[in-house]
Design an enzyme around this catalytic site. Sequence first.
Site, PDB file in Angstrom:
ATOM      1  NE  ARG A 104      -3.880   0.628   1.844  1.00 51.61           N
ATOM      2  CZ  ARG A 104      -5.116   0.650   2.344  1.00 51.61           C
ATOM      3  NH1 ARG A 104      -5.348   1.292   3.473  1.00 51.61           N
ATOM      4  NH2 ARG A 104      -6.109   0.048   1.742  1.00 51.61           N
ATOM      5  CG  HIS A 131      -8.165   0.224  -3.104  1.00 45.74           C
ATOM      6  ND1 HIS A 131      -7.438  -0.912  -2.779  1.00 45.74           N
ATOM      7  CD2 HIS A 131      -8.837   0.575  -1.962  1.00 45.74           C
ATOM      8  CE1 HIS A 131      -7.661  -1.219  -1.511  1.00 45.74           C
ATOM      9  NE2 HIS A 131      -8.502  -0.337  -0.996  1.00 45.74           N
ATOM     10  CD  GLN A 134     -12.824  -1.614  -1.309  1.00 49.29           C
ATOM     11  OE1 GLN A 134     -12.062  -1.556  -0.357  1.00 49.29           O
ATOM     12  NE2 GLN A 134     -14.028  -2.150  -1.218  1.00 49.29           N
ATOM     13  CG  ASP A 222     -13.497   6.245  -1.223  1.00 46.38           C
ATOM     14  OD1 ASP A 222     -13.425   6.160   0.020  1.00 46.38           O
ATOM     15  OD2 ASP A 222     -12.490   6.233  -1.945  1.00 46.38           O
ATOM     16  CB  CYS A 262     -14.210   1.233  -0.402  1.00 48.35           C
ATOM     17  SG  CYS A 262     -13.747   2.959  -0.225  1.00 48.35           S
ATOM     18  NE  ARG A 290     -10.262  -5.194  -0.111  1.00 47.25           N
ATOM     19  CZ  ARG A 290      -9.497  -4.225   0.414  1.00 47.25           C
ATOM     20  NH1 ARG A 290     -10.071  -3.168   0.960  1.00 47.25           N
ATOM     21  NH2 ARG A 290      -8.178  -4.278   0.350  1.00 47.25           N
TER      22      ARG A 290
HETATM   23  N1  NVA Z   1      -9.929   6.660  -1.545  1.00 48.45           N
HETATM   24  C1  NVA Z   1      -9.605   6.224  -0.209  1.00 48.45           C
HETATM   25  C2  NVA Z   1      -9.818   4.762  -0.080  1.00 48.45           C
HETATM   26  C3  NVA Z   1      -9.538   4.196   1.280  1.00 48.45           C
HETATM   27  C4  NVA Z   1      -9.719   2.728   1.350  1.00 48.45           C
HETATM   28  C5  NVA Z   1      -8.188   6.600   0.151  1.00 48.45           C
HETATM   29  O1  NVA Z   1      -7.303   6.445  -0.699  1.00 48.45           O
HETATM   30  O2  NVA Z   1      -7.965   7.068   1.264  1.00 48.45           O
HETATM   31  N1   CP Z   2     -11.277  -0.185   2.086  1.00 48.87           N
HETATM   32  C1   CP Z   2      -9.993  -0.270   2.549  1.00 48.87           C
HETATM   33  O1   CP Z   2      -9.028  -0.478   1.788  1.00 48.87           O
HETATM   34  O2   CP Z   2      -9.881  -0.120   3.885  1.00 48.87           O
HETATM   35  P1   CP Z   2      -8.534   0.065   4.719  1.00 48.87           P
HETATM   36  O3   CP Z   2      -7.953   1.398   4.318  1.00 48.87           O
HETATM   37  O4   CP Z   2      -8.952   0.011   6.141  1.00 48.87           O
HETATM   38  O5   CP Z   2      -7.593  -1.041   4.335  1.00 48.87           O
END
Ligand code: NVA
Ligand code: CP
Length: 303
Positions: A104, A131, A134, A222, A262, A290
Amino acid sequence: MKIKDVISLADLSTESIYEILETARNIKLELRAGIKHSTLAGKTLGMIFQKPSLRTRVSFEVGMTQLGGTSIYLGPDDIKLGKRETTEDIAIVLARYVDGIMARVFDHQTVVELAQHATVPVINGLSDLLHPCQALGDLLTIWEKQRRLEGLTLAFIGDGNNVAHSLINGCVKLGIAFRIACPRGCEPDEEIVAAARNGGGIIEIVHNPQQAATDADILYTDVWASMGQEAQATEKRAAFDGFTIDDDLIALAKPNALILHCLPAHYGEEITYSASRSIGSVIFDQAENRLHAQKGVLTLLMS
Ligand code: NVA
Ligand code: CP
């Protein structure tokens, strides 16, 4: 499956995506039936996190355990990706120890570079651009609940962000029409949209949430400010005024429409608490999926 990495759903064929979803569904049913797996016995997943996580971290970790393997969490302060040593060296060294890497990251190029240099599979656990894990969990959820994917319309009410981009990539492969309603300036990446349209996808960009929601099969949202965009949160809150999924917006969608998010959610911003708990909301099944979708990915890439 012939692919080494899962960096973007745009790199996967429709058949590969269905293979992941079918594997995930079977594994999920077997888990429910108490059947134990040892598919990844003796294998280790290295998990690099430059950003926080609840779902991604826990579902990958638990997924590896349920498949008979193990995982190692490497947080922002552990390896200091991009600060202590190069991404290339990290990829080469980690691949000498582990059988797969999930990362990540902020800059999407970081996960691309990890995949280029690692001799083991690399899975994108979220970048600023995409992502994909997701979207796989989301597609599994929609498939289970609506019993089909092709021909549905997904209305994304929110920012043209990483989650929206991966949904676009997934929807085009599976024949789901994608509509986004966002303020001007928050549209999804032009190249991703152009590639999806060239691949035969129906991608509509509008600036009116009611227009997007009308007759949709799925309403999705989101957060307005993603991780790393905290400084823009106030500005985005103002720009997104009126773009909240609430009971009135849900009433415009099809009667059996699904509500997806998400998570994490900012209740009262992109979705009301009431909408998140409404009859069509599947946000917690989505979060659970997930785990199953990623076990599909891990099985196909690492076994
Ligand atoms: N768009 C959000 C998704 C989190 C799972 C982010 O990148 O923070
Ligand atoms: N939806 C998602 O990726 O959640 P986290 O940021 O908690 O991993």
